[in-house]
Design a protein around this motif. Sequence first.
Motif, PDB file in Angstrom:
ATOM      1  N   THR A  94       2.076   6.713   2.330  1.00 45.44           N
ATOM      2  CA  THR A  94       1.314   7.486   3.425  1.00 45.44           C
ATOM      3  C   THR A  94       0.660   6.592   4.570  1.00 45.44           C
ATOM      4  O   THR A  94       0.620   6.822   5.684  1.00 45.44           O
ATOM      5  CB  THR A  94       0.239   8.340   2.716  1.00 45.44           C
ATOM      6  OG1 THR A  94       0.859   8.828   1.859  1.00 45.44           O
ATOM      7  CG2 THR A  94      -0.439   9.308   3.611  1.00 45.44           C
ATOM      8  N   LYS A  95       0.028   5.419   4.150  1.00 44.14           N
ATOM      9  CA  LYS A  95      -0.374   4.481   4.881  1.00 44.14           C
ATOM     10  C   LYS A  95       0.585   3.612   5.473  1.00 44.14           C
ATOM     11  O   LYS A  95       0.243   3.173   6.837  1.00 44.14           O
ATOM     12  CB  LYS A  95      -1.635   3.563   4.210  1.00 44.14           C
ATOM     13  CG  LYS A  95      -2.709   4.253   3.720  1.00 44.14           C
ATOM     14  CD  LYS A  95      -3.828   3.267   3.649  1.00 44.14           C
ATOM     15  CE  LYS A  95      -5.206   4.224   2.983  1.00 44.14           C
ATOM     16  NZ  LYS A  95      -5.402   4.127   1.823  1.00 44.14           N
ATOM     17  N   ILE A 129       0.797  -1.219   0.089  1.00 43.55           N
ATOM     18  CA  ILE A 129      -0.080  -0.060  -0.041  1.00 43.55           C
ATOM     19  C   ILE A 129       0.858   1.360   0.077  1.00 43.55           C
ATOM     20  O   ILE A 129       2.184   1.258   0.199  1.00 43.55           O
ATOM     21  CB  ILE A 129      -0.913   0.055   1.114  1.00 43.55           C
ATOM     22  CG1 ILE A 129      -0.026  -0.215   2.469  1.00 43.55           C
ATOM     23  CG2 ILE A 129      -2.028  -0.905   1.045  1.00 43.55           C
ATOM     24  CD1 ILE A 129      -0.904   0.077   3.765  1.00 43.55           C
TER      25      ILE A 129
END
Length: 324
Positions: free
Chosen positions: A261-262, A258
């Motif tokens: 940022t996550k 992913i």
Amino acid sequence: MTPATITAMSVAYDQLLDGTIQHLQELKEHGVRFVSLSPETLAGLNQPPVAARARSQSVSPAPPAPAPRPAARPPASPTPILPKPVEQKPPSPQALALPLPTESTAPAPAPALSPEARAAAFADLRRRALACVRCPNLAAARKNVVFGVGDINAQLMFIGEAPGADEDTQGEPFVGKAGQLLTKIIQTMGLTRDTVYIGNILKCRPDTPGQASGNRKPTPEEMQTCIPYLHEQIDLIRPRVIVALGATAVEGLLGKTIGITKLRGQWRTYRGIPLMPTYHPAYLLRNQSLSEKRRIWEDMLQVMEKLGLPISQKQRDYFLKAAG
Ligand code: URA
């Protein structure tokens, strides 16, 4: 275990095997006739492949046993290198595109090399990387191969994407503007560039034909071609913690995941080593907000805690609004 999981494990096993064979062949080309293996590694090599074991289990409550580790590691007794030459297939385009597992299932590291053996192996690796022409366009365009810098006995490794123009000129990673910011971060942690190790996914600057300046992201093929050098660096250094700087570093080490940022701030594992994904310092150059600085700093606080480094109240409070 589902058929898809078994297939994925089988592909990962084949990739690992190809990498091992390639590494052994490179050693052989360099005149090495024996590699030493620990008894545990030998026992592991005598096991049937992971996927075959998985297939033979009707129910699979236990996690897959680790695949054998490439023989870059320390060994106790010499073992003849590949009795017969093994024909090597180039990786298929599909294999190049396949994401690697996001969490390593590799075994616990074998016993460490002596400092002398480690230094010699590192020098050999460096010599091979400096002579590398596997990406002819990058080799033709580069001024320097940017191998890495720092302490080969470091507990902490920072991994970036690829050298930029400054790094290419100086032959050292992270010396440009983003690099100066990384140096500040390292110093704010109470460390120095000399006490950590800094490297990149790619050892050559991605070329930008026809452009006077600018950088580009490495291609998946370039990453796939160059990453064995980094794997070997990590295997030799055996850091206690790895910091992956930005999405490309995470992708290179863990496969597609992913977005950064996550992902940032959450521990991952690379071959049993805790890995902290965080923003690339170049991102902070573009976004200088206190909140983003604080995020990367919180990631570094986690790293310091994991390493048992002392953390002062002042360090804990950096980039908090109250502290300015
Ligand atoms: N950015 C990187 O990812 N690595 C460097 O060495 C320099 C800038």
